[in-house]
Structures are given as C-alpha cells and as structure tokens.
Write a protein that holds these residues in place. Structure first.
Motif, PDB file in Angstrom:
ATOM      1  N   ARG A  77       0.850  -1.187   0.000  1.00 48.04           N
ATOM      2  CA  ARG A  77       0.000   0.000   0.000  1.00 48.04           C
ATOM      3  C   ARG A  77       0.883   1.233   0.000  1.00 48.04           C
ATOM      4  N   THR A  78       0.417   2.280  -0.616  1.00 41.08           N
ATOM      5  CA  THR A  78       1.247   3.479  -0.722  1.00 41.08           C
ATOM      6  C   THR A  78       1.579   4.085   0.633  1.00 41.08           C
ATOM      7  N   ASN A  79       0.727   3.857   1.634  1.00 39.05           N
ATOM      8  CA  ASN A  79       1.041   4.382   2.964  1.00 39.05           C
ATOM      9  C   ASN A  79       1.549   3.295   3.904  1.00 39.05           C
ATOM     10  N   GLY A  80       2.016   2.160   3.342  1.00 43.04           N
ATOM     11  CA  GLY A  80       2.660   1.124   4.134  1.00 43.04           C
ATOM     12  C   GLY A  80       1.712   0.065   4.662  1.00 43.04           C
ATOM     13  N   TYR A  81       2.297  -0.978   5.179  1.00 45.86           N
ATOM     14  CA  TYR A  81       1.542  -2.115   5.707  1.00 45.86           C
ATOM     15  C   TYR A  81       1.016  -1.804   7.096  1.00 45.86           C
ATOM     16  N   SER A  82      -0.214  -2.194   7.355  1.00 45.13           N
ATOM     17  CA  SER A  82      -0.829  -1.972   8.658  1.00 45.13           C
ATOM     18  C   SER A  82      -1.539  -3.244   9.084  1.00 45.13           C
ATOM     19  N   ASP A  83      -1.319  -3.690  10.312  1.00 47.77           N
ATOM     20  CA  ASP A  83      -2.011  -4.871  10.815  1.00 47.77           C
ATOM     21  C   ASP A  83      -3.522  -4.661  10.878  1.00 47.77           C
ATOM     22  N   THR A  84      -3.951  -3.417  11.001  1.00 45.72           N
ATOM     23  CA  THR A  84      -5.382  -3.147  11.094  1.00 45.72           C
ATOM     24  C   THR A  84      -6.050  -3.145   9.735  1.00 45.72           C
ATOM     25  N   ASN A  85      -5.281  -3.089   8.646  1.00 44.95           N
ATOM     26  CA  ASN A  85      -5.859  -3.073   7.314  1.00 44.95           C
ATOM     27  C   ASN A  85      -5.076  -4.012   6.423  1.00 44.95           C
ATOM     28  N   GLY A  86      -5.039  -5.289   6.772  1.00 40.90           N
ATOM     29  CA  GLY A  86      -4.289  -6.258   5.991  1.00 40.90           C
ATOM     30  C   GLY A  86      -5.092  -6.902   4.888  1.00 40.90           C
ATOM     31  N   ASP A  87      -6.329  -6.454   4.687  1.00 34.15           N
ATOM     32  CA  ASP A  87      -7.166  -7.066   3.667  1.00 34.15           C
ATOM     33  C   ASP A  87      -6.839  -6.586   2.261  1.00 34.15           C
ATOM     34  N   ASP A  88      -6.142  -5.475   2.134  1.00 35.64           N
ATOM     35  CA  ASP A  88      -5.771  -4.933   0.837  1.00 35.64           C
ATOM     36  C   ASP A  88      -4.839  -5.927   0.134  1.00 35.64           C
ATOM     37  N   GLU A  89      -5.107  -6.235  -1.131  1.00 37.74           N
ATOM     38  CA  GLU A  89      -4.301  -7.231  -1.843  1.00 37.74           C
ATOM     39  C   GLU A  89      -2.821  -6.852  -1.879  1.00 37.74           C
ATOM     40  N   ASP A  90      -2.531  -5.570  -2.094  1.00 37.36           N
ATOM     41  CA  ASP A  90      -1.127  -5.153  -2.126  1.00 37.36           C
ATOM     42  C   ASP A  90      -0.453  -5.430  -0.788  1.00 37.36           C
ATOM     43  N   ASN A  91      -1.162  -5.226   0.302  1.00 33.39           N
ATOM     44  CA  ASN A  91      -0.601  -5.529   1.613  1.00 33.39           C
ATOM     45  C   ASN A  91      -0.373  -7.024   1.780  1.00 33.39           C
ATOM     46  N   THR A  92      -1.270  -7.842   1.215  1.00 36.39           N
ATOM     47  CA  THR A  92      -1.095  -9.285   1.301  1.00 36.39           C
ATOM     48  C   THR A  92       0.233  -9.685   0.671  1.00 36.39           C
ATOM     49  N   TYR A  93       0.554  -9.125  -0.489  1.00 33.71           N
ATOM     50  CA  TYR A  93       1.823  -9.439  -1.132  1.00 33.71           C
ATOM     51  C   TYR A  93       2.995  -8.882  -0.344  1.00 33.71           C
ATOM     52  N   ALA A  94       2.866  -7.674   0.165  1.00 32.47           N
ATOM     53  CA  ALA A  94       3.953  -7.058   0.932  1.00 32.47           C
ATOM     54  C   ALA A  94       4.233  -7.845   2.204  1.00 32.47           C
ATOM     55  N   LYS A  95       3.188  -8.377   2.816  1.00 27.08           N
ATOM     56  CA  LYS A  95       3.370  -9.113   4.070  1.00 27.08           C
ATOM     57  C   LYS A  95       4.172 -10.389   3.853  1.00 27.08           C
ATOM     58  N   TYR A  96       3.909 -11.108   2.762  1.00 27.94           N
ATOM     59  CA  TYR A  96       4.558 -12.396   2.542  1.00 27.94           C
ATOM     60  C   TYR A  96       5.744 -12.340   1.585  1.00 27.94           C
ATOM     61  N   SER A  97       5.849 -11.322   0.795  1.00 32.40           N
ATOM     62  CA  SER A  97       7.003 -11.106  -0.090  1.00 32.40           C
ATOM     63  C   SER A  97       7.384  -9.636   0.023  1.00 32.40           C
ATOM     64  N   PRO A  98       7.985  -9.250   1.162  1.00 35.77           N
ATOM     65  CA  PRO A  98       8.151  -7.827   1.446  1.00 35.77           C
ATOM     66  C   PRO A  98       9.166  -7.093   0.577  1.00 35.77           C
ATOM     67  N   GLN A  99      10.071  -7.811  -0.076  1.00 42.12           N
ATOM     68  CA  GLN A  99      11.092  -7.111  -0.855  1.00 42.12           C
ATOM     69  C   GLN A  99      11.360  -7.874  -2.140  1.00 42.12           C
ATOM     70  N   ALA A 100      11.319  -7.162  -3.242  1.00 41.92           N
ATOM     71  CA  ALA A 100      11.686  -7.735  -4.530  1.00 41.92           C
ATOM     72  C   ALA A 100      12.058  -6.601  -5.468  1.00 41.92           C
ATOM     73  N   ASP A 101      13.103  -6.822  -6.243  1.00 42.40           N
ATOM     74  CA  ASP A 101      13.490  -5.918  -7.316  1.00 42.40           C
ATOM     75  C   ASP A 101      13.580  -6.762  -8.576  1.00 42.40           C
ATOM     76  N   PHE A 102      13.072  -6.240  -9.668  1.00 43.19           N
ATOM     77  CA  PHE A 102      12.997  -6.994 -10.904  1.00 43.19           C
ATOM     78  C   PHE A 102      13.376  -6.061 -12.039  1.00 43.19           C
ATOM     79  N   ARG A 103      14.275  -6.496 -12.900  1.00 38.50           N
ATOM     80  CA  ARG A 103      14.748  -5.665 -14.006  1.00 38.50           C
ATOM     81  C   ARG A 103      14.718  -6.501 -15.282  1.00 38.50           C
ATOM     82  N   ILE A 104      14.086  -5.940 -16.315  1.00 45.55           N
ATOM     83  CA  ILE A 104      13.995  -6.614 -17.609  1.00 45.55           C
ATOM     84  C   ILE A 104      14.479  -5.653 -18.687  1.00 45.55           C
ATOM     85  N   THR A 105      15.296  -6.143 -19.601  1.00 46.35           N
ATOM     86  CA  THR A 105      15.656  -5.366 -20.783  1.00 46.35           C
ATOM     87  C   THR A 105      14.822  -5.890 -21.940  1.00 46.35           C
ATOM     88  N   VAL A 106      14.028  -5.009 -22.518  1.00 46.22           N
ATOM     89  CA  VAL A 106      13.135  -5.352 -23.624  1.00 46.22           C
ATOM     90  C   VAL A 106      13.777  -4.850 -24.905  1.00 46.22           C
TER      91      VAL A 106
END
Length: 90
Positions: free
Chosen positions: A38-67
């Motif tokens: 979520r743009t304002n960060g992960y919150s235990d009180t609002n973990g239903d947001d799909e983006d938070n679900t991904y952040a909670k279980y996969s908190p860090q990822a960087d991905f780079r593709i050359t097209v």
C-alpha cells in the motif's frame, strides 16, 4: 517446490538509443519493478488490501527486464502493476 506468485509495480522505464549518421534509433528499454505494498505502508489493522497481502509475505523484490522487441516498446508504464509467476524449470 510449489509455484509462487509475486505482485510487482513498474518503478521506471529507461529508454536506450543509438545514433548513427545523425539518426537516433531506440534499441531497447530497461523496465525496473519492485514488490507492491500500500502506498502508505503495511498496517495490521488493514491487511485485507491485496497489495498488503503481497507485501506481508514477499516484502522485498526488485525486478529488471531489458526489452529489445520493438513491438513491446512503450507497453510498460510507470505505476502499472503485474503478476510474476515462478515455476521451476527442468
């Protein structure tokens, strides 16, 4: 190994050009993505947001593709979100 799905957001797209005899030609784009939250960060009180679900279980990822396929130039836009599915290859 089970399959894994990550949710990524495009951070920026960098275009690469070459110049020959005064003619500038795009030859690739580098697309950089990061794991979503979520743009304002992960919150235990609002973990239903799909983006938070991904952040909670996969908190860090960087991905780079050359097209380098001209048909794909301009298809990735800053802020767009994508799923990346990972399946073990033989």
């Amino acid at each position: 190994m089970p399959e894994m799905r990550a949710k990524l957001q495009v951070s920026f797209v960098q275009e690469h050009f070459s110049e020959l005899d005064g003619v500038k030609t795009k030859y690739s784009e580098t697309v950089v993505m990061h794991a979503v939250c979520r743009t304002n960060g992960y919150s235990d009180t609002n973990g239903d947001d799909e983006d938070n679900t991904y952040a909670k279980y996969s908190p860090q990822a960087d991905f780079r593709i050359t097209v380098a396929n001209p048909a794909l130039f301009g298809q990735f836009k800053t802020g767009d979100k994508y799923y990346a599915d990972f399946t073990r290859a033989e």
